[in-house]
Design an enzyme around this catalytic site. Sequence first.
Site, short mmCIF file in Angstrom:
data_model
loop_
_atom_site.label_atom_id
_atom_site.label_comp_id
_atom_site.label_asym_id
_atom_site.label_seq_id
_atom_site.Cartn_x
_atom_site.Cartn_y
_atom_site.Cartn_z
N ILE A 150 0.88 -1.16 0.00
CA ILE A 150 0.00 0.00 0.00
C ILE A 150 0.92 1.22 0.00
O ILE A 150 1.85 1.30 0.81
CB ILE A 150 -0.95 -0.01 1.22
CG1 ILE A 150 -1.84 1.24 1.24
CG2 ILE A 150 -0.20 -0.13 2.52
CD1 ILE A 150 -2.87 1.22 2.37
N SER A 151 0.71 2.14 -0.93
CA SER A 151 1.60 3.29 -1.06
C SER A 151 1.51 4.20 0.16
O SER A 151 0.50 4.23 0.87
CB SER A 151 1.25 4.10 -2.31
OG SER A 151 1.50 3.37 -3.48
#
Length: 229
Positions: free
Chosen positions: A78-79
């Site tokens: 997940i960025s």
Amino acid sequence: MLPVLLALLVVAPPPDTSWPHQDLRERMVQQQIAARGLTDPAVRGALRSVPRHRFVPEVSPELAYADRPLPIGHDQTISQPYIVARMTALVRPDSADRILEVGTGSGYQAAVLASIVDSVYTIEIIPDLAASATERLRRLGYHNVVVRNGNGFDGWPARAPFDAIVVTAAPDAIPPPLLDQLAEGGRMVVPVGPAGGPQDLTLVTNDDGKLTRRTLAPVRFVPFLRPEP
């Protein structure tokens, strides 16, 4: 053929106001988003409302809202919040927009987009991630998101054209089908470059049928996956 998983929809849910998550999100927005000059009120509002900790439940809430990417399994991430916010702002989301996301992951970027726009169509090639994101988004009330397990290289022709396209994994080159599915006046944001090598966050705009590409910043994303032959 890859299976298809759908979650059908209507409006974004009310924000999570539980303590300490609301305070953690406010701190995240102030220190990671606003402090770096991102002023779009709709994007800030989305980051304030989406419960990021629910998209990475295996880590503590403090770590979920930290300024860093996090693993979500299957060698995917997940960025970090700033990258999610910047990519969202770059496509200039509007309440009437229909957006394609390639690379659902945990569903966090889709939820941020869904908090602003009319509808989000998101494709995830890894079946387990597609299934878990579908269930998570459904459970959290993001009924304006449709999740599909499939090959993101081909986009989603049946739902095209899209007002915006957000790609959350790095292809070596932008897939031509995605360019074809960008609506007139549309915007696409995509990291481009080899796995482990130099990658550039790239903005593509479609103006009067002319596609313009602009390189914005060096980034590091997981590689864009294709089905095995």
